[in-house]
Design a protein around this motif. Structure first.
Motif, mmCIF file in Angstrom:
data_model
loop_
_atom_site.group_PDB
_atom_site.id
_atom_site.type_symbol
_atom_site.label_atom_id
_atom_site.label_comp_id
_atom_site.label_asym_id
_atom_site.label_seq_id
_atom_site.Cartn_x
_atom_site.Cartn_y
_atom_site.Cartn_z
ATOM 1 N N LEU A 1 0.843 -1.196 0.000
ATOM 2 C CA LEU A 1 0.000 0.000 0.000
ATOM 3 C C LEU A 1 0.872 1.237 0.000
ATOM 4 O O LEU A 1 1.839 1.331 0.767
ATOM 5 N N THR A 2 0.514 2.180 -0.841
ATOM 6 C CA THR A 2 1.227 3.442 -0.944
ATOM 7 C C THR A 2 0.384 4.550 -0.329
ATOM 8 O O THR A 2 -0.830 4.609 -0.547
ATOM 9 N N THR A 3 1.040 5.410 0.423
ATOM 10 C CA THR A 3 0.337 6.516 1.081
ATOM 11 C C THR A 3 0.203 7.707 0.137
ATOM 12 O O THR A 3 1.162 8.098 -0.532
ATOM 13 N N THR A 4 -0.996 8.261 0.095
ATOM 14 C CA THR A 4 -1.289 9.461 -0.689
ATOM 15 C C THR A 4 -1.692 10.576 0.270
ATOM 16 O O THR A 4 -2.578 10.365 1.099
ATOM 17 N N PRO A 5 -1.076 11.741 0.211
ATOM 18 C CA PRO A 5 -1.472 12.823 1.118
ATOM 19 C C PRO A 5 -2.950 13.199 0.926
ATOM 20 O O PRO A 5 -3.444 13.253 -0.202
ATOM 21 N N VAL A 6 -3.631 13.440 2.037
ATOM 22 C CA VAL A 6 -5.026 13.894 1.973
ATOM 23 C C VAL A 6 -5.006 15.410 1.788
ATOM 24 O O VAL A 6 -4.623 16.154 2.687
ATOM 25 N N ALA B 1 -7.272 0.777 -7.435
ATOM 26 C CA ALA B 1 -6.996 0.041 -6.204
ATOM 27 C C ALA B 1 -8.102 -0.963 -5.879
ATOM 28 O O ALA B 1 -9.286 -0.705 -6.087
ATOM 29 N N THR B 2 -7.680 -2.110 -5.346
ATOM 30 C CA THR B 2 -8.619 -3.095 -4.813
ATOM 31 C C THR B 2 -8.658 -3.054 -3.286
ATOM 32 O O THR B 2 -9.549 -3.643 -2.679
ATOM 33 N N VAL B 3 -7.669 -2.364 -2.681
ATOM 34 C CA VAL B 3 -7.610 -2.197 -1.231
ATOM 35 C C VAL B 3 -7.364 -0.719 -0.931
ATOM 36 O O VAL B 3 -6.445 -0.108 -1.499
ATOM 37 N N ILE B 4 -8.176 -0.155 -0.064
ATOM 38 C CA ILE B 4 -8.001 1.231 0.373
ATOM 39 C C ILE B 4 -8.119 1.258 1.891
ATOM 40 O O ILE B 4 -9.047 0.659 2.460
ATOM 41 N N GLU B 5 -7.183 1.938 2.533
ATOM 42 C CA GLU B 5 -7.230 2.128 3.982
ATOM 43 C C GLU B 5 -7.222 3.619 4.289
ATOM 44 O O GLU B 5 -6.496 4.395 3.643
ATOM 45 N N LEU B 6 -8.013 3.995 5.275
ATOM 46 C CA LEU B 6 -8.074 5.387 5.714
ATOM 47 C C LEU B 6 -7.877 5.424 7.222
ATOM 48 O O LEU B 6 -8.697 4.894 7.973
ATOM 49 N N ARG C 1 -4.147 5.195 2.249
ATOM 50 C CA ARG C 1 -3.272 4.224 1.592
ATOM 51 C C ARG C 1 -4.070 3.394 0.593
ATOM 52 O O ARG C 1 -5.253 3.111 0.815
ATOM 53 N N ALA C 2 -3.417 2.987 -0.491
ATOM 54 C CA ALA C 2 -4.072 2.153 -1.496
ATOM 55 C C ALA C 2 -3.022 1.316 -2.217
ATOM 56 O O ALA C 2 -1.829 1.647 -2.206
ATOM 57 N N ASP C 3 -3.471 0.236 -2.867
ATOM 58 C CA ASP C 3 -2.536 -0.637 -3.584
ATOM 59 C C ASP C 3 -2.416 -0.273 -5.054
ATOM 60 O O ASP C 3 -1.932 -1.074 -5.867
ATOM 61 N N ALA C 4 -2.844 0.925 -5.422
ATOM 62 C CA ALA C 4 -2.675 1.465 -6.770
ATOM 63 C C ALA C 4 -2.692 2.981 -6.665
ATOM 64 O O ALA C 4 -3.185 3.543 -5.678
#
Length: 393
Positions: A6-11, A65-70, A157-160
């Motif tokens: 999972l890669t982190t993307t700034p909100v 992404a198939t997985v997203i975490e917040l 975070r997401a896997d794409a």
């Protein structure tokens, strides 16, 4: 099987819709529904709490992404003597379709004394809303934040790769109202009546429903004046009664002043004034509104009107009186403002609806009633010859 990377993307503000401001808290970002200048002019802790609860605020992402975490820090409200409140709900939509729901445990706590209104805030840990099994293709994803739970956003975070959803060209609908517009007592953020109406009408919602705080505050009017919008609605009345804030003498110029301020920034935007839905305890009985102490002793939340109907002649406000005056004001102003309209809230929820779907606490609609109100608003405001209809011009 290995867990996905999972890669982190700034909100950032580019990923959010429905918020007017984004505050850097040091551990994350906090969406606000009133800008900093308005918040600086407020001294009411109820409004401060309400505007920081992200009703209508959602992350809008285009991703494969198939997985997203917040990661978030929610604020859980505790009312001593009442049953625990359910955790706030995060709703995920894929290409506009409801797909998953999640909650986040932990977080800060805000203990509220129902009798005195006193607050005690305690910090708590970060939690995670996790969504898996999403379609393996590029898609538009919305994550609607809990409508009634302050939500500090810590990490996405997401896997794409994730990027902001492109503008769909939908009309922006800016709405202001009370806790009913905020979404009190519905079971999720897409179930508030403004969210239901916006979905049916394909409108981009900015929801300034502020629990307990639709009080014709000038700083709210200025915030709306300065917010881009294609459609505007203002639903006022119930909070003016249940706070016993003003008398008829003050109501009339306050309504005119609020509308004048909106027109400074939106001179020709369709502007709909909506009066209160049916609320039997306050139809002909003034405020203030108070918790029913007998119900509290039984561990239930219920409200009652404490005013004296005999004081109506002295200008104390009831819902009946407010509806009559709002209708009169709109009739007067619409002679020179053809883009101004009025909607009686009892067309959204009236006596027959109360008989079928009563207000559980005597004040707020439940989930089913929110859906009915939203569907009716979509029909009456956006459909046919409604003020928001594309064919009404």
């Amino acid at each position: 099987m290995h867990a996905p990377h999972l890669t982190t993307t700034p909100v950032t503000a580019e990923l959010l819709r429905g918020a007017l401001d984004l505050e850097d808290t040091g551990r994350g970002v906090l969406p606000h529904r009133l800008p900093a200048r308005a918040r600086a002019q407020n001294t009411d802790p109820q409004l401060a709490m309400a505007e920081a609860q992200p009703s209508g605020v959602r992350l809008c992402l285009r991703t494969g992404a198939t997985v997203i975490e917040l990661d978030t820090v929610p604020t859980k409200r505790i009312y001593p003597g009442l049953p625990p409140r359910p955790d706030g709900v995060y709703e995920l939509l894929v290409d506009g379709r409801p797909t998953a729901r999640a909650t986040v445990a932990g977080g800060d706590t805000l203990t509220i004394d129902a009798a005195t209104g006193g607050f005690e805030h305690r910090p708590g840990p970060v939690g995670t809303a996790r969504f898996t099994g999403l379609p393996d293709r590029v898609k538009d994803v919305e994550i609607w934040l809990p409508h009634d739970e302050t939500t500090e956003l810590v990490a996405l975070r997401a896997d794409a790769p994730v990027e902001p959803t492109p503008d769909r060209g939908c009309r922006v609908w800016l709405h202001h109202g009370s806790s009913i517009s905020h979404g009190s007592d519905t079971d999720g953020p897409t179930g508030t009546w403004p969210a239901v109406a916006a979905a049916r009408a394909s409108a981009e919602l900015v929801n300034l429903g502020l629990g307990g705080s639709a009080l014709l505050d000038p700083f709210t009017a200025r915030a709306m004046r300065d917010t881009e919008a294609d459609l505007i609605s203002v639903k006022v009345g119930i909070n003016l009664v249940n706070t016993d804030l003003m008398r008829m003498r003050a109501l009339t110029p306050a309504v005119h002043g609020f509308l004048d301020t909106l027109r400074e920034g939106h001179p020709t935007t369709p502007l709909l004034v909506v009066s209160p839905i049916l609320c039997p305890i306050h139809e002909d009985t003034p405020g203030p509104c108070a918790f029913d102490t007998d119900a509290l002793r039984a561990g239930e939340k219920r409200f009652r009107a404490t005013g004296d109907p005999e004081e109506r002649s002295a200008g104390k406000l009831t819902l009946t009186a407010i509806r009559e005056e709002l209708a009169r004001i709109v009739r007067q102003r619409s002679a020179e403002d053809p883009n101004l309209g009025y909607l009686d809230g009892r067309e959204l929820y009236g006596e027959a609806d109360f008989a079928e779907l009563p207000l559980p606490d005597e004040l707020h609609p439940d989930t089913a009633a929110h859906r009915r109100i939203g569907e009716r608003f979509a029909e009456l405001a956006f459909g046919g010859r409604g003020l928001f209809s594309t064919g009404s011009a």
